[in-house]
Design a protein around this motif. Sequence first.
Motif, PDB file in Angstrom:
ATOM      1  N   ILE A   1       0.848  -1.200   0.000  1.00  0.00           N
ATOM      2  CA  ILE A   1       0.000   0.000   0.000  1.00  0.00           C
ATOM      3  C   ILE A   1       0.886   1.254   0.000  1.00  0.00           C
ATOM      4  CG2 ILE A   1      -1.585   1.380   1.447  1.00  0.00           C
ATOM      5  CD1 ILE A   1      -3.174  -0.810   0.206  1.00  0.00           C
ATOM      6  N   ASP A   2       1.953   1.239   0.785  1.00  0.00           N
ATOM      7  CA  ASP A   2       2.868   2.402   0.835  1.00  0.00           C
ATOM      8  C   ASP A   2       3.389   2.726  -0.563  1.00  0.00           C
ATOM      9  OD1 ASP A   2       2.561   2.473   3.573  1.00  0.00           O
ATOM     10  OD2 ASP A   2       4.491   1.514   4.021  1.00  0.00           O
ATOM     11  N   ARG A   3       3.796   1.659  -1.293  1.00  0.00           N
ATOM     12  CA  ARG A   3       4.333   1.883  -2.644  1.00  0.00           C
ATOM     13  C   ARG A   3       3.255   2.412  -3.586  1.00  0.00           C
ATOM     14  NH1 ARG A   3       5.960  -3.037  -5.057  1.00  0.00           N
ATOM     15  NH2 ARG A   3       5.375  -4.173  -3.189  1.00  0.00           N
ATOM     16  N   ALA A   4       2.045   1.850  -3.430  1.00  0.00           N
ATOM     17  CA  ALA A   4       0.948   2.270  -4.317  1.00  0.00           C
ATOM     18  C   ALA A   4       0.560   3.729  -4.044  1.00  0.00           C
ATOM     19  CB  ALA A   4      -0.251   1.339  -4.124  1.00  0.00           C
ATOM     20  N   VAL A   5       0.515   4.097  -2.775  1.00  0.00           N
ATOM     21  CA  VAL A   5       0.139   5.479  -2.432  1.00  0.00           C
ATOM     22  C   VAL A   5       1.221   6.455  -2.925  1.00  0.00           C
ATOM     23  CG1 VAL A   5      -0.299   7.094  -0.518  1.00  0.00           C
ATOM     24  CG2 VAL A   5      -1.305   4.795  -0.454  1.00  0.00           C
ATOM     25  N   ALA A   6       2.473   6.060  -2.770  1.00  0.00           N
ATOM     26  CA  ALA A   6       3.568   6.934  -3.234  1.00  0.00           C
ATOM     27  C   ALA A   6       3.492   7.114  -4.759  1.00  0.00           C
ATOM     28  CB  ALA A   6       4.920   6.338  -2.834  1.00  0.00           C
ATOM     29  N   ALA A   7       3.164   6.022  -5.461  1.00  0.00           N
ATOM     30  CA  ALA A   7       3.057   6.092  -6.933  1.00  0.00           C
ATOM     31  C   ALA A   7       1.896   7.009  -7.326  1.00  0.00           C
ATOM     32  CB  ALA A   7       2.849   4.693  -7.508  1.00  0.00           C
ATOM     33  N   ALA A   8       0.782   6.871  -6.601  1.00  0.00           N
ATOM     34  CA  ALA A   8      -0.391   7.703  -6.903  1.00  0.00           C
ATOM     35  C   ALA A   8      -0.082   9.178  -6.648  1.00  0.00           C
ATOM     36  CB  ALA A   8      -1.578   7.244  -6.052  1.00  0.00           C
ATOM     37  N   ARG A   9       0.696   9.450  -5.612  1.00  0.00           N
ATOM     38  CA  ARG A   9       1.088  10.851  -5.303  1.00  0.00           C
ATOM     39  C   ARG A   9       1.966  11.414  -6.409  1.00  0.00           C
ATOM     40  NH1 ARG A   9      -1.161  14.384  -2.510  1.00  0.00           N
ATOM     41  NH2 ARG A   9      -1.604  12.737  -1.009  1.00  0.00           N
ATOM     42  N   ARG A  10       2.922  10.607  -6.860  1.00  0.00           N
ATOM     43  CA  ARG A  10       3.806  11.080  -7.941  1.00  0.00           C
ATOM     44  C   ARG A  10       2.993  11.370  -9.203  1.00  0.00           C
ATOM     45  NH1 ARG A  10       7.172   7.068  -5.940  1.00  0.00           N
ATOM     46  NH2 ARG A  10       6.558   5.576  -7.552  1.00  0.00           N
ATOM     47  N   ALA A  11       2.036  10.455  -9.489  1.00  0.00           N
ATOM     48  CA  ALA A  11       1.223  10.648 -10.703  1.00  0.00           C
ATOM     49  C   ALA A  11       0.417  11.945 -10.618  1.00  0.00           C
ATOM     50  CB  ALA A  11       0.286   9.458 -10.894  1.00  0.00           C
ATOM     51  N   LEU A  12      -0.081  12.213  -9.423  1.00  0.00           N
ATOM     52  CA  LEU A  12      -0.887  13.420  -9.213  1.00  0.00           C
ATOM     53  C   LEU A  12      -0.067  14.680  -9.524  1.00  0.00           C
ATOM     54  CD1 LEU A  12      -3.741  14.117  -7.908  1.00  0.00           C
ATOM     55  CD2 LEU A  12      -2.474  14.537  -5.807  1.00  0.00           C
ATOM     56  N   GLN A  13       1.224  14.608  -9.183  1.00  0.00           N
ATOM     57  CA  GLN A  13       2.085  15.785  -9.367  1.00  0.00           C
ATOM     58  C   GLN A  13       2.843  15.768 -10.690  1.00  0.00           C
ATOM     59  OE1 GLN A  13       4.160  15.111  -5.726  1.00  0.00           O
ATOM     60  NE2 GLN A  13       2.664  16.238  -4.479  1.00  0.00           N
ATOM     61  N   SER A  14       2.637  14.702 -11.483  1.00  0.00           N
ATOM     62  CA  SER A  14       3.447  14.552 -12.701  1.00  0.00           C
ATOM     63  C   SER A  14       2.850  15.336 -13.869  1.00  0.00           C
ATOM     64  CB  SER A  14       3.495  13.074 -13.096  1.00  0.00           C
ATOM     65  OG  SER A  14       2.226  12.702 -13.594  1.00  0.00           O
ATOM     66  N   PRO A  15       3.712  15.740 -14.812  1.00  0.00           N
ATOM     67  CA  PRO A  15       3.176  16.371 -16.033  1.00  0.00           C
ATOM     68  C   PRO A  15       2.304  15.394 -16.819  1.00  0.00           C
ATOM     69  CG  PRO A  15       5.595  16.507 -15.954  1.00  0.00           C
ATOM     70  CD  PRO A  15       5.171  15.653 -14.808  1.00  0.00           C
ATOM     71  N   SER A  16       2.604  14.071 -16.709  1.00  0.00           N
ATOM     72  CA  SER A  16       1.890  13.112 -17.553  1.00  0.00           C
ATOM     73  C   SER A  16       0.463  12.845 -17.081  1.00  0.00           C
ATOM     74  CB  SER A  16       2.666  11.800 -17.653  1.00  0.00           C
ATOM     75  OG  SER A  16       2.861  11.292 -16.361  1.00  0.00           O
ATOM     76  N   TRP A  17       0.110  13.215 -15.860  1.00  0.00           N
ATOM     77  CA  TRP A  17      -1.293  13.128 -15.422  1.00  0.00           C
ATOM     78  C   TRP A  17      -1.744  14.448 -14.783  1.00  0.00           C
ATOM     79  CZ3 TRP A  17      -5.460  10.592 -16.624  1.00  0.00           C
ATOM     80  CH2 TRP A  17      -6.585  10.704 -15.825  1.00  0.00           C
ATOM     81  N   GLY A  18      -1.031  14.849 -13.732  1.00  0.00           N
ATOM     82  CA  GLY A  18      -1.409  16.099 -13.040  1.00  0.00           C
ATOM     83  C   GLY A  18      -1.374  17.294 -13.978  1.00  0.00           C
ATOM     84  N   GLY A  19      -0.504  17.203 -15.002  1.00  0.00           N
ATOM     85  CA  GLY A  19      -0.363  18.340 -15.917  1.00  0.00           C
ATOM     86  C   GLY A  19      -1.344  18.315 -17.078  1.00  0.00           C
ATOM     87  N   LEU A  20      -2.156  17.264 -17.176  1.00  0.00           N
ATOM     88  CA  LEU A  20      -3.085  17.168 -18.319  1.00  0.00           C
ATOM     89  C   LEU A  20      -4.297  18.078 -18.126  1.00  0.00           C
ATOM     90  CD1 LEU A  20      -3.324  13.320 -19.106  1.00  0.00           C
ATOM     91  CD2 LEU A  20      -1.692  15.002 -19.978  1.00  0.00           C
ATOM     92  N   SER A  21      -4.821  18.555 -19.241  1.00  0.00           N
ATOM     93  CA  SER A  21      -6.091  19.286 -19.180  1.00  0.00           C
ATOM     94  C   SER A  21      -7.210  18.254 -19.034  1.00  0.00           C
ATOM     95  CB  SER A  21      -6.297  20.072 -20.472  1.00  0.00           C
ATOM     96  OG  SER A  21      -6.479  19.167 -21.534  1.00  0.00           O
ATOM     97  N   PRO A  22      -8.414  18.648 -18.591  1.00  0.00           N
ATOM     98  CA  PRO A  22      -9.507  17.682 -18.504  1.00  0.00           C
ATOM     99  C   PRO A  22      -9.775  16.999 -19.840  1.00  0.00           C
ATOM    100  CG  PRO A  22     -10.097  19.702 -17.351  1.00  0.00           C
ATOM    101  CD  PRO A  22      -8.788  19.968 -18.034  1.00  0.00           C
ATOM    102  N   ALA A  23      -9.642  17.722 -20.951  1.00  0.00           N
ATOM    103  CA  ALA A  23      -9.905  17.113 -22.264  1.00  0.00           C
ATOM    104  C   ALA A  23      -8.864  16.038 -22.571  1.00  0.00           C
ATOM    105  CB  ALA A  23      -9.918  18.183 -23.342  1.00  0.00           C
ATOM    106  N   GLU A  24      -7.619  16.262 -22.141  1.00  0.00           N
ATOM    107  CA  GLU A  24      -6.577  15.242 -22.352  1.00  0.00           C
ATOM    108  C   GLU A  24      -6.816  14.027 -21.455  1.00  0.00           C
ATOM    109  OE1 GLU A  24      -2.803  18.056 -23.637  1.00  0.00           O
ATOM    110  OE2 GLU A  24      -3.388  17.973 -21.528  1.00  0.00           O
ATOM    111  N   ARG A  25      -7.269  14.301 -20.239  1.00  0.00           N
ATOM    112  CA  ARG A  25      -7.615  13.168 -19.346  1.00  0.00           C
ATOM    113  C   ARG A  25      -8.731  12.344 -19.984  1.00  0.00           C
ATOM    114  NH1 ARG A  25      -7.460  16.984 -14.982  1.00  0.00           N
ATOM    115  NH2 ARG A  25      -9.718  16.976 -14.731  1.00  0.00           N
ATOM    116  N   SER A  26      -9.674  13.054 -20.586  1.00  0.00           N
ATOM    117  CA  SER A  26     -10.816  12.380 -21.208  1.00  0.00           C
ATOM    118  C   SER A  26     -10.345  11.375 -22.259  1.00  0.00           C
ATOM    119  CB  SER A  26     -11.727  13.442 -21.831  1.00  0.00           C
ATOM    120  OG  SER A  26     -12.697  12.853 -22.619  1.00  0.00           O
ATOM    121  N   LYS A  27      -9.323  11.768 -23.028  1.00  0.00           N
ATOM    122  CA  LYS A  27      -8.815  10.863 -24.078  1.00  0.00           C
ATOM    123  C   LYS A  27      -8.235   9.595 -23.460  1.00  0.00           C
ATOM    124  CE  LYS A  27      -7.786  14.235 -27.599  1.00  0.00           C
ATOM    125  NZ  LYS A  27      -6.785  15.207 -27.973  1.00  0.00           N
TER     126      LYS A  27
END
Length: 478
Positions: free
Chosen positions: A45-71
């Motif tokens: 769980i620790d590893r999964a939560v850390a990965a989810a936090r990184r994704a949230l702050q990453s350009p590849s997810w956190g940096g996407l516009s809602p329309a890009e997330r939609s794709k």
Amino acid sequence: MNSNKQSFFIDGEWQEPASSARIEVINATTEEVIGVVPEGREADIDRAVAAARRALQSPSWGGLSPAERSKAMLRFADAIEKRGPELARSVSMQNGMPINVADQLESGFVVAMLRYYAALAKDMVVEESRPSPMGFTSLVRREPVGVVGAIVPWNFPVALSMMKIGPALAAGCTIVLKPSPGTVLDSYILADAAEEAQLPAGVVNWVPGGRELGAYLVTHPGIDKVAFTGSTAAGRIIAQECGRLLRPVTLELGGKSAAIVLEDADLGALVQGLPTASVLNNGQACFSCTRILAPASRYDEVVEAVAGAVSALVVGDPLERTTQIGPMASAIHRDRVQGYVEKGKGEARLVAGGSKVDRERGWFVQPTVFADVDNSATIAREEIFGPVLAIIRYDGEDDAVRIANESEYGLGGTIWSTDRAHAAELARRIDTGTLGINGYMPDLNAPFGGIKASGLGRELGPESVAGYQRYKSIYQLG
Ligand code: NAD
């Protein structure tokens, strides 16, 4: 089919588990082991939560516009659609859900749901400039609430997961999802789809395990919101923890809903709609209308119709297309439901079922109906979560409303009448989160959830996205 897995889908890749602990998945019909998967530990769980936090702050997810997330969500939906039959079969074998129900609700509905949230994301307005009556302007922002800890039960494992994943991704959140140990194989199929769809690493992570692992996820310091579906007992514990932590939480819990049969009801329609409204998924549905409220003037007729319809249900192998009632999801649960059947025999008049199912294997319970049930009886108050119905007599519509509302729960409900306008009028008086007229089916575009001991917050509809967002106001004074 035998699905043995060695790893968890964390951070966009298949990772080794922290321990050698394993979960055995058993086929509800054959009682054979159909899969072995690793059981998650705190370190996973620790590893999964850390990965989810990184994704949230990453350009590849956190940096996407809602329309890009939609794709990205649409790619995920396409990959799930390809696996639809596999998903349905997997659920059916694990928890006994009739395959026709699994095809509809654990496959088609799930893909439609993800596409629905992708469409909402595409047109999402996240920032609004508002003129203030005080002479300046405010920017009002809807930001993702952050990393979501999601916990689901075994009865609709895929749909209940997507009710969290869909709105969470639309809002821009990331997720750590803990499936129930009884139904984990389907989560691996979803993870395969996430991998094929190239969801950015860490956006959705799956770590199966039991209640201790769930409890660890709920209080984990890296979690910003908890989304839970399960029993009211567990929901109360989770609510306490989230209260202590001041952590936002959505709770979808148990139910004991009423089907009110009005004097002008078409009993043919009732008999047709009952399998979905009252015993869907072998009665293992939270919204099931397991209390049937019958008018005194047509009482015997309703008892006969309901007892006849339930006795005619085809019990058998859930993978057979003709089966309407499969086995319970586990031996423990079967014993629990059977216990209520025995209890009911002392509380009311048995009018259908009540015996053991004559099959050598599988955790079957015979669909059962009790008549002359008092609303204070155990079988009218407690959630049985099996194919067991209680018929309760009422005198006049005020009495029906009183009985329907005299419940600890408030999740579903139905009204059966040939006068749709009158039924809608009566529906407004029922204390519940959702209600169907002449049938029941949760709507993708309408909020679903309960009141009282049935839960807090809503899933489905655009409303559920708000549960994964937080507001920020920026006052532009100069
Ligand atoms: P459960 O509460 O025992 O378990 C549900 C999930 O929560 C499982 O993954 C379990 O491991 C986990 N869990 C249990 N205790 C926990 C705790 N203290 N902290 C964290 N996680 C914990 O429920 P169940 O028997 O798996 O599912 C059946 C229940 O779910 C029924 O009461 C049913 O009505 C309810 N349900 C509600 C809805 C809804 O939308 N309202 C939908 C489906 C099922």
